[in-house]
Design a protein around this motif. Structure first.
Motif, short mmCIF file in Angstrom:
data_model
loop_
_atom_site.label_atom_id
_atom_site.label_comp_id
_atom_site.label_asym_id
_atom_site.label_seq_id
_atom_site.Cartn_x
_atom_site.Cartn_y
_atom_site.Cartn_z
N GLY A 53 14.03 45.32 76.18
CA GLY A 53 13.92 45.59 74.75
C GLY A 53 12.59 45.14 74.18
N LEU A 54 12.15 43.92 74.54
CA LEU A 54 10.86 43.42 74.06
C LEU A 54 9.71 44.31 74.52
N TRP A 55 9.83 44.84 75.73
CA TRP A 55 8.78 45.70 76.27
C TRP A 55 8.77 47.06 75.59
N LEU A 56 9.93 47.70 75.50
CA LEU A 56 9.97 49.11 75.10
C LEU A 56 10.17 49.33 73.61
N ALA A 57 10.66 48.32 72.88
CA ALA A 57 10.88 48.50 71.44
C ALA A 57 9.59 48.89 70.71
N PRO A 58 8.46 48.19 70.94
CA PRO A 58 7.22 48.63 70.26
C PRO A 58 6.80 50.04 70.67
#
Length: 471
Positions: free
Chosen positions: A246-251
């Motif tokens: 999530g931290l990787w792909l959310a942005p």
């Protein structure tokens, strides 16, 4: 793919289990200055960085046993991304759990992030001025010699037998002459190695033995509180995927939703996220693909500027793949939209670093508890050996690409059916670039000088040539 460099001894008395009591466990606060020291000394590419970690962690501090260090390194070579940074994250996780992994892996990246960002600002503002242009003129010759050295070093280790030589040759022809995408070459090589080793073919088993630590290895001397020595708890994989994925792909998803796929920030996010999945074989391998896409497809950089960026990364601490931050900076700097150019460039560089390095934490925190299951897997070792062989061909392509754009001011495209080549215009040969490149090659292969002396010497020579008006 880089193994342990030859400098450290594999029988260091201080690192063997049973040679006296282990050192007193340290707290994360006590470990912090040591990780800072390792980060500050992480020059010279993966081999030099791994050598520094071995000396500090195994020989000096005895925080991890020799066998466990080698086993951790072998695990990290299986992963996409910079293995030296992942190795630091892995050891930090073993000692102090997730917080330790974040501290060790984050600090490994931080000095390079700051240095490349400062140099990117300098390059954007002053890159076309005389002295700065002279420095980078010299650095290009040094980078060419260093990349050729990487071809030789990795080739000696990887090309064990005709099958591996054939894979390297096919990879080179595929990317150089037919413009095949790097991810496809990596996947094809991995599949061939996996199937060949699984079938027991000797050609694919040669050199595929990634020895792990034996079962009775005492492992790390200083295990952290959630090092998961007994295996991953139930639901661990899903939690790691949700959190770090999530931290990787959310942005990435947010930028695509807000700005669209054609915006420079959306393209940066998607392109370098894809790179994070296929960066097997170290920075030199993937840089060939990054250079071609950034220059030829997206138009973010000019050919010589990729060499300049690699020169920056070679002369600063941290992973060599940090050069991608320079690529992202220049891409957004030149397509800033409504933002000031330097602000856009800074955000583009930070976005690139985020999507490039955050997946490294995902791979470690997700896979480390299961690492013992990878030991002795012959088919997996065969896949890794084949990918490493393909990487040799890809790096050779990178060296030729660099040579064309270092030595010649002009190239022309040649195509015949599926064949696509960049051919140099011989009349555009730069004699000073050629002479400096020959000198750099002699320093690297003849005098066996280290990376930093060669880079410094070439940069000074380039500066003097510029100041004298010869280039």
């Amino acid at each position: 793919m880089h193994g342990l460099p030859s400098e450290p001894s594999t029988t260091a008395p201080a690192a063997r289990a049973g040679d006296g009591p282990p050192p007193t466990p340290v707290t994360l606060r006590e470990a912090l200055p040591v990780w800072l020291k390792i980060a500050a000394l992480s020059f010279g590419g993966p081999a030099g960085q791994i050598a520094v970690m071995h000396r500090v962690l195994v020989e000096e501090r005895r925080w991890i046993s020799e066998r466990r260090f080698l086993h951790a390194l072998n695990f990290c070579t299986l992963l996409p991304g910079p293995e030296a940074q992942q190795l630091a994250t892995y050891v930090g996780w073993l000692m102090h759990g997730t917080r330790g992994g974040l501290v060790a892996g984050g600090l490994f990246v931080l000095p390079g992030l700051v240095a490349i960002m400062a140099l990117s600002w300098l390059y954007a503002l002053l890159g076309s001025t005389g002295p700065v242009a002279g420095l980078f003129f010299g650095l290009k010759a040094a980078v060419l010699a260093i990349v050729l050295q990487a071809v030789v070093r990795i080739g000696r280790r990887a090309l064990k037998g005709p099958a591996m030589v054939a894979i390297a040759a096919l990879a080179f022809v595929g990317i150089f002459a037919f413009d095949l995408p790097f991810p496809a070459i990596v996947l094809a090589a991995a599949l061939a190695g996996y199937l060949g080793a699984r079938a027991g073919l000797p050609a694919f088993l040669a050199g595929a033995g990634h020895g792990g630590a034996p079962a009775d290895d005492p492992g790390p001397y200083l295990l952290g509180d959630d090092a998961a020595a007994s295996g991953a708890p139930r639901g661990h994989a899903l939690r790691m995927l949700a959190l770090w994925g999530g931290l990787w792909l959310a942005p990435v998803l947010a930028l695509l939703a807000l700005l669209g796929p054609d915006n420079v920030f959306g393209r940066i996010a998607v392109f370098f996220s894809q790179m994070a999945l296929v960066t097997f074989g170290g920075a030199y391998a993937v840089l060939a693909y990054v250079a071609q896409q950034a220059v030829d497809h997206y138009g973010w950089l000019r050919p010589g500027e990729m060499l300049d960026g690699l020169g920056m990364a070679e002369t600063t601490p941290g992973p060599l793949i940090m050069v991608t931050q320079f690529v992202g900076f220049m891409a957004a700097f030149r397509q800033p939209g409504v933002l000031p150019a330097l602000v856009a460039g800074t955000l583009g560089g930070l976005l690139t670093t985020w999507v490039t390095f955050l997946p490294c934490f995902l791979w470690i925190f997700l896979g480390a508890p299961h690492v013992e299951r990878l030991r002795g897997n012959r088919a997996l070792a065969g896949a890794l050996a084949a990918v490493t062989a393909a990487v040799v061909g890809v790096i050779l392509n990178l060296s030729l690409w660099f040579a064309l754009h270092t030595l010649f001011a002009q190239t022309r495209a040649f195509s015949a059916g599926p064949l696509r080549l960049d051919v140099p215009v011989l009349a555009s040969l730069d004699p000073f670039a050629a002479a400096l490149s020959v000198a750099a090659l002699a320093a690297v292969f003849g005098l066996r000088l280290g990376i930093l002396p060669v880079l410094a010497g070439c940069a000074v020579a380039g500066l003097l040539l510029r100041l004298s008006g010869l280039v």
